[in-house]
Design a protein around this motif. Structure first.
Motif, mmCIF file in Angstrom:
data_model
loop_
_atom_site.group_PDB
_atom_site.id
_atom_site.type_symbol
_atom_site.label_atom_id
_atom_site.label_comp_id
_atom_site.label_asym_id
_atom_site.label_seq_id
_atom_site.Cartn_x
_atom_site.Cartn_y
_atom_site.Cartn_z
ATOM 1 N N VAL A 104 21.394 36.958 -7.602
ATOM 2 C CA VAL A 104 20.443 38.088 -7.619
ATOM 3 C C VAL A 104 19.575 38.099 -8.871
ATOM 4 C CG1 VAL A 104 21.826 39.611 -6.149
ATOM 5 C CG2 VAL A 104 22.200 39.616 -8.622
ATOM 6 N N GLU A 112 20.325 34.949 -19.862
ATOM 7 C CA GLU A 112 20.485 36.080 -20.785
ATOM 8 C C GLU A 112 21.870 36.738 -20.684
ATOM 9 O OE1 GLU A 112 17.620 39.161 -20.146
ATOM 10 O OE2 GLU A 112 18.195 40.271 -21.940
ATOM 11 N N MET B 1 16.914 42.370 -19.806
ATOM 12 C CA MET B 1 17.872 42.920 -18.842
ATOM 13 C C MET B 1 18.939 43.722 -19.590
ATOM 14 S SD MET B 1 20.230 40.903 -16.031
ATOM 15 C CE MET B 1 21.161 40.035 -17.263
ATOM 16 N N THR B 2 19.354 44.805 -18.953
ATOM 17 C CA THR B 2 20.447 45.601 -19.514
ATOM 18 C C THR B 2 21.637 45.532 -18.561
ATOM 19 O OG1 THR B 2 19.667 47.524 -18.351
ATOM 20 C CG2 THR B 2 18.845 47.228 -20.603
ATOM 21 N N LYS B 3 22.770 46.077 -19.008
ATOM 22 C CA LYS B 3 23.928 46.093 -18.111
ATOM 23 C C LYS B 3 23.619 46.954 -16.885
ATOM 24 C CE LYS B 3 27.373 45.108 -21.593
ATOM 25 N NZ LYS B 3 28.423 45.610 -22.479
ATOM 26 N N PHE B 6 21.679 45.006 -14.500
ATOM 27 C CA PHE B 6 22.541 44.057 -13.800
ATOM 28 C C PHE B 6 23.251 44.750 -12.630
ATOM 29 C CE2 PHE B 6 26.718 41.681 -13.750
ATOM 30 C CZ PHE B 6 26.208 40.576 -13.078
ATOM 31 N N ALA B 9 20.708 45.326 -9.901
ATOM 32 C CA ALA B 9 20.388 44.050 -9.244
ATOM 33 C C ALA B 9 21.497 43.672 -8.256
ATOM 34 C CB ALA B 9 20.225 42.960 -10.294
ATOM 35 N N ASN B 10 22.747 43.884 -8.646
ATOM 36 C CA ASN B 10 23.866 43.555 -7.758
ATOM 37 C C ASN B 10 23.883 44.436 -6.522
ATOM 38 O OD1 ASN B 10 25.388 41.322 -8.639
ATOM 39 N ND2 ASN B 10 26.016 42.493 -10.423
ATOM 40 N N ARG B 13 21.736 43.090 -3.622
ATOM 41 C CA ARG B 13 21.897 41.703 -3.169
ATOM 42 C C ARG B 13 21.777 41.658 -1.635
ATOM 43 N NH1 ARG B 13 26.030 38.437 -4.834
ATOM 44 N NH2 ARG B 13 25.805 39.507 -6.816
ATOM 45 N N GLU B 291 31.687 35.060 -8.520
ATOM 46 C CA GLU B 291 30.727 35.570 -9.524
ATOM 47 C C GLU B 291 31.423 36.452 -10.556
ATOM 48 O OE1 GLU B 291 27.156 37.347 -7.876
ATOM 49 O OE2 GLU B 291 27.285 35.938 -6.209
ATOM 50 N N VAL B 294 33.115 34.279 -12.899
ATOM 51 C CA VAL B 294 32.179 33.694 -13.866
ATOM 52 C C VAL B 294 31.870 34.693 -14.977
ATOM 53 C CG1 VAL B 294 29.804 32.868 -14.177
ATOM 54 C CG2 VAL B 294 31.161 32.047 -12.259
ATOM 55 N N LEU B 295 31.702 35.959 -14.592
ATOM 56 C CA LEU B 295 31.463 36.985 -15.618
ATOM 57 C C LEU B 295 32.592 36.978 -16.642
ATOM 58 C CD1 LEU B 295 30.190 40.182 -13.748
ATOM 59 C CD2 LEU B 295 28.923 38.708 -15.299
ATOM 60 N N LEU B 298 32.422 34.009 -18.873
ATOM 61 C CA LEU B 298 31.403 34.119 -19.922
ATOM 62 C C LEU B 298 31.847 35.021 -21.069
ATOM 63 C CD1 LEU B 298 28.147 34.465 -17.776
ATOM 64 C CD2 LEU B 298 29.052 32.414 -18.886
ATOM 65 N N PHE B 300 33.010 38.505 -20.418
ATOM 66 C CA PHE B 300 33.108 39.930 -20.080
ATOM 67 C C PHE B 300 34.582 40.268 -19.875
ATOM 68 C CE2 PHE B 300 28.715 39.017 -19.110
ATOM 69 C CZ PHE B 300 28.061 40.169 -19.520
#
Lengths: 233, 386
Positions: A104, A112, B1-3, B6, B9-10, B13, B291, B294-295, B298, B300
């Protein structure tokens, strides 16, 4: 044992529970390994040999059943889940076989994402994202979503995401496993550049000998045991 | 972008799925706002009414009239200062068949017991002296375009005149206002002379539907209520005496327990909504397991991932709730305006407060389980598709 080792692994074992069965992937007496700072190591071996397990331990995605794992001088096997997450965000970049980008988000927003964990200002984040995309040669595709990019381009975005917070270690799990030869060579060349020119220590799991040829060293794992085969860099 | 960006955006989807889910939340909260306001009207009824009056009606139902001979007896109860009485007339304005809430009253008793109805003294006197006199509330008179001096033809579905005709004509001798804003909103009734009504109608004679007892200062309302009902115990006219507020609420609830009906409707709506939104959230998390892993990879934390999923559920419920309640407020105002204030649906602050609680409760109900699942994901297993 090297004093300037980026990664120090001592007598590490790892066993998983699969239902009622306990499966030892890295078994006694345990695996010991040093990876010097600035090295580019390819991990090869048959399926089930423990390559990905070892990579997960090095990247702090999993904890050993026994033994010690130190990366950059820090004992990560002793860290709590929260501390390990923070450590990963500051010290390791990850590249996966299937890119694992957020569908998305645009390329620049994917890159970022790790920076949201920092205190950087929006302007500083944008600057770093632009540099990372420039390094991987995708500055002109910043606003494209993953679905609008080719496999090779998606992997470049993933590499940009891995390097954007400037980690000293990159762990790559079959980074070219989903790419054709030509694109794979481009990606491997990029990794080689990051290793040579930017000093990143890289540990890469691969099945592909041609891919392993890009590394400074190749380590062979078989049934959880290690054998080194140096290759020309 | 901010949280937050995000999270948004999710949410989008799967645009169609999210849009349909949000629409269902909006519909539910619109219904919630309107029904809860309706419920509030029936429950709160007349919060502005003080406890200075008691209402006495027949124990069985207020439709069972009580004899006017009770007036002096009620006036004799210690603590009762004044007594007024009202008889339901049930009129329809002949011009456009509008139903009119009309009561036959003793004008001066009404004036004495209800100081909240404000009208020039000469109009009260005219009402008392004119047998066919009628006074109307300001809101009603304005809506109908009535003026003092006008003849108002009403027909009654219940009470024919002695000559058999259901047509009655009254002289509008006064228009009353309310002493406060709350009472002003209630000026939607009509009062006619009880004496005239009593003589002219075919059925009822010497009876009335209920009495209003104005209490003396410092009188014990509960004790008076008991004393009155005790006085008529085991008589043909047993009474039920209650505060004016309880009486009004009971009057409105004649058509059924509105509160209970509303609660069941809302329960059904929100239960269905929980299934819809809960399913959306669960499906959304299930689709995104790699996903989410993956967060975590990274960096989180587990708590961050839990927060992301809860925030998505919260954003869905909050957005739907805000739009739904906004629509309910607009529709409520439209209904109030459309009925000329006769049926006021005011989506008030307490109703917004209840909606806020519902948003939080729904967020937790639909988001917590998927969020906990996301929080507990093991990176290695999730990445390996296990």
């Amino acid at each position: 044992m090297t004093t300037d080792a980026m990664i120090q692994i001592r007598n590490v074992t790892k066993a998983y529970e699969r239902g009622r069965q306990k499966v030892a992937v890295l078994h006694e007496p345990g695996l010991t390994l040093d990876v010097p700072r600035g090295d580019f190591v390819a991990l090869m071996g048959p399926s089930g040999s423990g390559k990905t397990t070892l990579l997960n331990l090095i990247g702090g995605l999993d904890s050993p059943t026994s033994g010690e794992v130190s990366v950059g001088g820090q004992r990560i096997d002793r860290m709590s889940g929260g501390a390990l997450a923070k450590w990963r965000s500051q010290n390791v970049g990850f590249v996966f076989q299937f890119y694992n980008l957020m569908p998305v988000l645009s390329a620049e927003r994917n890159v970022e994402l790790p920076l949201l964990l920092t205190n950087l200002s929006s302007a500083e984040r944008k600057k770093r994202v632009a540099i990372a995309l420039e390094v991987v040669g995708l500055a002109d595709r910043a606003r494209h979503k993953p679905g609008e990019l080719s496999g090779g381009q998606q992997q470049r975005v993933a590499i940009a995401r891995a390097i954007v917070s400037d980690p000293s270690l990159l762990v790559c799990d079959e980074p070219t496993g989903d790419l054709d030869r030509h694109t794979a060579d481009e990606i491997l060349g990029l990794l080689q550049t990051l290793n040579r020119d930017h000093g990143k220590t890289i540990v890469m799991v691969t099945h592909d000998q041609l891919a392993a040829n890009y590394a400074r060293h190749t380590l062979h794992l078989d049934k959880g045991e290690l054998a080194e085969q140096p290759v020309a860099a | 972008m901010t949280k937050a960006g995000f999270v948004v955006a999710n949410l989008f989807r799967k645009k169609t799925r999210t849009t349909l889910t949000v629409l269902s939340v909006i519909a539910a909260f619109t219904l919630f706002g309107l029904l809860q306001s309706l419920n509030h009207i029936f429950d709160a009824g007349a919060d502005f009414i003080g406890a200075t009056r008691l209402m006495t009606q027949a124990r069985v139902s207020f439709t069972q009239p009580l004899p006017l001979s009770m007036v002096p007896q009620l006036e004799g109860v210690p603590g009762v200062a004044h007594v007024a009485y009202m008889q339901w007339f049930g009129g329809v304005w002949k011009k456009d068949n509008s139903p009119i809430f009309a009561f036959a009253v003793d004008p001066m008793r009404q004036h004495q017991v209800y100081p909240e109805w404000v009208m020039p003294e000469d109009q009260w006197q005219a009402f008392a002296k004119t047998r066919t006199g009628m006074i109307a509330g300001r809101v009603l008179a304005d809506r109908m375009g009535w003026k003092v001096g006008q003849k108002i033809p009403l027909s009654s579905n219940i009470f024919p005149q002695k000559n058999g005709s259901k047509d009655w004509t009254f002289d509008l001798v006064g228009i009353y206002d309310g002493s406060t804003e709350d009472w002003q909103k209630q000026t939607q009734n009509v009062f006619i002379q009880h004496e005239y009504f009593d003589e002219a109608n075919q059925f009822s004679s010497g009876r009335t539907n209920f009495y209003a007892l104005q209490l003396a200062d410092g009188a014990d309302a509960a004790a008076i209520s008991r004393a009155v009902d005790k006085m008529y115990e085991n008589s043909p006219d047993e009474t039920k005496t209650q505060t004016e507020k309880d009486f009004n609420v009971g009057f409105l609830k004649q058509i059924g327990d509105i509160g209970m009906i509303v609660r069941w409707i809302l329960f059904a709506v929100f239960f269905t909504l929980l299934l819809v939104v809960g399913n959306t959230m669960a499906q959304s998390v299930r689709e995104r397991v790699p996903e989410l892993a993956v967060l975590k990879t990274l960096g989180f934390s587990d708590a961050s991932v839990l927060g992301f999923v809860l925030a998505e559920a919260g954003a869905l419920c909050l957005f739907g709730g805000l739009v739904g309640m906004g629509l309910a407020t607009v529709f409520g105002a439209m209904i109030s305006k459309g009925t000329g204030g006769q049926f006021t649906i005011d989506v008030s602050l307490p109703v917004w407060g209840m909606a806020a609680v519902a948003v939080v409760a729904m967020t937790l109900a639909v988001g917590l389980l998927p969020a906990l699942r996301a929080q507990r994901l093991k990176i290695v297993d999730a990445l390996a598709g296990r």
